[in-house]
Every structure is written in structure tokens, then in C-alpha cells.
Design a protein around this motif. Structure first.
Motif, mmCIF file in Angstrom:
data_model
loop_
_atom_site.group_PDB
_atom_site.id
_atom_site.type_symbol
_atom_site.label_atom_id
_atom_site.label_comp_id
_atom_site.label_asym_id
_atom_site.label_seq_id
_atom_site.Cartn_x
_atom_site.Cartn_y
_atom_site.Cartn_z
ATOM 1 N N SER A 96 81.905 51.416 74.170
ATOM 2 C CA SER A 96 83.242 51.913 73.828
ATOM 3 C C SER A 96 83.971 50.939 72.905
ATOM 4 O O SER A 96 85.130 51.158 72.572
ATOM 5 C CB SER A 96 84.070 52.153 75.096
ATOM 6 O OG SER A 96 84.298 50.940 75.794
ATOM 7 N N SER A 97 83.289 49.863 72.510
ATOM 8 C CA SER A 97 83.825 48.900 71.537
ATOM 9 C C SER A 97 82.978 48.975 70.271
ATOM 10 O O SER A 97 81.754 48.852 70.334
ATOM 11 C CB SER A 97 83.787 47.469 72.106
ATOM 12 O OG SER A 97 84.101 46.524 71.092
ATOM 13 N N TRP A 98 83.627 49.172 69.118
ATOM 14 C CA TRP A 98 82.871 49.310 67.867
ATOM 15 C C TRP A 98 82.176 48.008 67.487
ATOM 16 O O TRP A 98 81.141 48.033 66.828
ATOM 17 C CB TRP A 98 83.798 49.767 66.742
ATOM 18 C CG TRP A 98 83.032 50.138 65.502
ATOM 19 C CD1 TRP A 98 81.918 50.926 65.443
ATOM 20 C CD2 TRP A 98 83.312 49.744 64.157
ATOM 21 N NE1 TRP A 98 81.486 51.053 64.143
ATOM 22 C CE2 TRP A 98 82.331 50.336 63.329
ATOM 23 C CE3 TRP A 98 84.304 48.961 63.571
ATOM 24 C CZ2 TRP A 98 82.310 50.167 61.942
ATOM 25 C CZ3 TRP A 98 84.286 48.800 62.195
ATOM 26 C CH2 TRP A 98 83.300 49.386 61.397
ATOM 27 N N SER A 99 82.720 46.875 67.904
ATOM 28 C CA SER A 99 82.078 45.598 67.579
ATOM 29 C C SER A 99 80.682 45.515 68.204
ATOM 30 O O SER A 99 79.767 44.942 67.612
ATOM 31 C CB SER A 99 82.937 44.425 68.064
ATOM 32 O OG SER A 99 83.109 44.465 69.472
ATOM 33 N N VAL A 100 80.511 46.109 69.388
ATOM 34 C CA VAL A 100 79.213 46.100 70.058
ATOM 35 C C VAL A 100 78.240 47.051 69.367
ATOM 36 O O VAL A 100 77.102 46.690 69.047
ATOM 37 C CB VAL A 100 79.356 46.473 71.546
ATOM 38 C CG1 VAL A 100 77.983 46.605 72.208
ATOM 39 C CG2 VAL A 100 80.188 45.433 72.277
ATOM 40 N N THR A 101 78.682 48.294 69.126
ATOM 41 C CA THR A 101 77.789 49.264 68.488
ATOM 42 C C THR A 101 77.476 48.861 67.048
ATOM 43 O O THR A 101 76.365 49.110 66.566
ATOM 44 C CB THR A 101 78.413 50.665 68.509
ATOM 45 O OG1 THR A 101 79.670 50.657 67.811
ATOM 46 C CG2 THR A 101 78.649 51.116 69.934
ATOM 47 N N LEU A 102 78.427 48.223 66.376
ATOM 48 C CA LEU A 102 78.184 47.764 65.005
ATOM 49 C C LEU A 102 77.139 46.655 64.998
ATOM 50 O O LEU A 102 76.262 46.620 64.129
ATOM 51 C CB LEU A 102 79.480 47.280 64.374
ATOM 52 C CG LEU A 102 79.377 46.775 62.927
ATOM 53 C CD1 LEU A 102 78.891 47.881 62.001
ATOM 54 C CD2 LEU A 102 80.724 46.233 62.440
ATOM 55 N N ALA A 103 77.225 45.744 65.972
ATOM 56 C CA ALA A 103 76.247 44.657 66.052
ATOM 57 C C ALA A 103 74.839 45.201 66.297
ATOM 58 O O ALA A 103 73.865 44.741 65.684
ATOM 59 C CB ALA A 103 76.634 43.690 67.167
ATOM 60 N N LEU A 104 74.723 46.193 67.176
ATOM 61 C CA LEU A 104 73.423 46.811 67.433
ATOM 62 C C LEU A 104 72.900 47.530 66.191
ATOM 63 O O LEU A 104 71.706 47.466 65.874
ATOM 64 C CB LEU A 104 73.531 47.796 68.596
ATOM 65 C CG LEU A 104 73.848 47.199 69.968
ATOM 66 C CD1 LEU A 104 74.079 48.312 70.988
ATOM 67 C CD2 LEU A 104 72.735 46.284 70.439
ATOM 68 N N THR A 105 73.790 48.211 65.492
ATOM 69 C CA THR A 105 73.386 48.950 64.300
ATOM 70 C C THR A 105 72.997 48.003 63.174
ATOM 71 O O THR A 105 72.150 48.344 62.338
ATOM 72 C CB THR A 105 74.513 49.885 63.835
ATOM 73 O OG1 THR A 105 74.992 50.634 64.943
ATOM 74 C CG2 THR A 105 74.015 50.848 62.773
ATOM 75 N N LEU A 106 73.591 46.820 63.121
ATOM 76 C CA LEU A 106 73.217 45.834 62.099
ATOM 77 C C LEU A 106 71.746 45.457 62.204
ATOM 78 O O LEU A 106 71.082 45.230 61.181
ATOM 79 C CB LEU A 106 74.094 44.582 62.221
ATOM 80 C CG LEU A 106 75.453 44.638 61.525
ATOM 81 C CD1 LEU A 106 76.291 43.416 61.916
ATOM 82 C CD2 LEU A 106 75.268 44.672 60.011
ATOM 83 N N VAL A 107 71.239 45.387 63.437
ATOM 84 C CA VAL A 107 69.818 45.086 63.623
ATOM 85 C C VAL A 107 68.972 46.215 63.038
ATOM 86 O O VAL A 107 68.018 45.976 62.289
ATOM 87 C CB VAL A 107 69.491 44.893 65.115
ATOM 88 C CG1 VAL A 107 68.006 44.632 65.313
ATOM 89 C CG2 VAL A 107 70.310 43.752 65.702
#
Length: 221
Positions: A96-107
Motif C-alpha cells: 500500500s506504499s508506492w515506495s515499496v512497489t516501486l523498489a520491487l518494480t525497479l528490480v
């Protein structure tokens, strides 16, 4: 200067530690198990999950990705699944935090670019992304779309459930000073927004990631 630590990051750390402990324990069970005996308990459960994930990724990705990518996306799916369902246990869902999903998507985004360079070469890669310059938007778009998809769906589910609890509380307090309607309506809605939607979003995330990687480095056999 005040440093604020997001609750989602704390939940993310707790989930990662718990999963690490679980898999270390499960790995020990596997090493100690008799290969001639019929699997049962946790061994049977993990074997079923691994077999299902292997068959699913095999149907999407070329076999050449089996060694390096199948384990990564299997672990990513399990982590996302637990993260999405963690709200049922009172945690702030990390997704529910974009910083977390963005970090995963960066990989995933990095893996997409690496596979594109491997397949096309650095010269063709730069040419296809920079000529014309607008092509760069197409390259970056998966980074935004994949991370925002799971983030928005999980966050919207949390907002809707919060509104449901407020609405049932408002109606209940018209009768007695206790939210008796919440426990009646909430379980059905939790089943959809937390369980069903959580599973689907985890599956969609890894599916889109694997497809995008496969497109950039297709099987030539």
C-alpha cells in the motif's frame, strides 16, 4: 531534522524476516526428510506450491530462464502474497506504499533492460530507445504501470474497507454505542478486497514481469 519511518517499511521488514525463518526451517525439514517416504505436512505443502509455480512460469517464460529467474519470481510471488494479506493481521500492507512497489518494480525493470541488451546488443538497444527520443517513454512505462497497478489496487481496497467500517459504525451507533454491523459485513468484503484481490494482484505483478522479460529476450529454439 525529524526522520519518519513508514509503517509499511516496518511491515515489509517483519514479513521478510518471518519468511526467511520459515524457509530456513522448511529447508531443514526437506534435508532431514526420507526421500522414499510419502511427503506430508509442511513438506507436502511446499512441494505442491513449488510445483505449481514451476509449471506456471514454465508456461510463460522460455526454459533458458529456469535456473536464474524461476526461483526469483517464485520468491517474489510468495512475498507479495504474504504482503498483500498482511492487512488481515493488523499490519500496514507493504504494497500500500508506492515506495515499496516501486523498489520491487525497479528490480524487474533492470532485468528487462539487461535481457534487452543481451538479445539486441548495446548499440541496437540505445538506438531503439533513443531514436526517436519518444521511444524512451515506452521503455520507462513498465516501471510506472506495474508499480502503480498493485499499489493503487491494494491502497484502494484499504480505503474502501476504512469507509465501510466508518459507515457501519455510523449506522450501528444510531441503535447502540457499538459497531455491531462491522463484523457482519466486513468478513465478506475482506474476502474480496484482501484475499481475492491480494492473490490476483501478486499473480498479475509477477506475470507481467515475466512476460516483459521474455519479450525482450525470446526463446530462439
Amino acid at each position: 531534522m525529524k526522520i519518519v519511518i513508514q509503517a509499511e517499511l516496518v511491515s515489509s521488514l517483519i514479513i521478510t524476516i518471518c519468511l526467511a525463518v520459515f524457509f530456513i526451517w522448511a529447508g531443514k525439514k526437506f534435508r532431514e526428510a526420507d526421500p522414499l517416504e510419502k511427503p506430508r505436512g509442511i513438506i507436502l505443502l511446499v512441494e505442491i506450491l513449488i510445483k505449481w509455480l514451476y509449471d506456471y512460469f514454465k508456461s510463460i517464460m522460455p526454459k533458458k530462464f529456469e535456473k536464474n529467474y524461476y526461483p526469483y519470481f517464485a520468491m517474489l510471488f510468495i512475498w507479495l502474497l504474504v504482503a498483500n494479506l498482511s492487512g488481515l493481521l493488523g499490519f500496514e500492507a507493504p504494497t500500500s506504499s508506492w515506495s515499496v512497489t516501486l523498489a520491487l518494480t525497479l528490480v524487474t525493470f533492470t532485468l528487462i533492460q539487461i535481457n534487452s541488451i543481451k538479445h539486441n546488443g548495446i548499440g541496437a538497444y540505445l538506438k531503439s530507445n533513443l531514436i526517436p527520443p519518444t521511444n524512451l517513454f515506452g521503455t520507462i512505462s513498465p516501471l510506472i504501470s506495474i508499480s502503480m497497478r498493485i499499489f493503487c489496487n491494494v491502497l484502494s481496497g484499504s480505503f474502501i474497507m476504512a469507509l465501510i467500517y466508518q459507515f457501519t459504525s455510523f449506522l450501528s451507533y444510531k441503535v447502540i454505542p457499538f459497531n455491531f454491523l462491522g463484523p457482519v459485513l466486513a468478513p465478506l468484503l475482506h474476502a474480496y478486497f484482501d484475499i481475492f484481490s491480494g492473490v490476483i494482484q501478486a499473480l498479475v505483478f509477477v506475470t507481467l514481469s515475466t512476460i516483459l522479460i521474455s519479450i525482450e529476450n525470446p526463446d530462439e529454439e
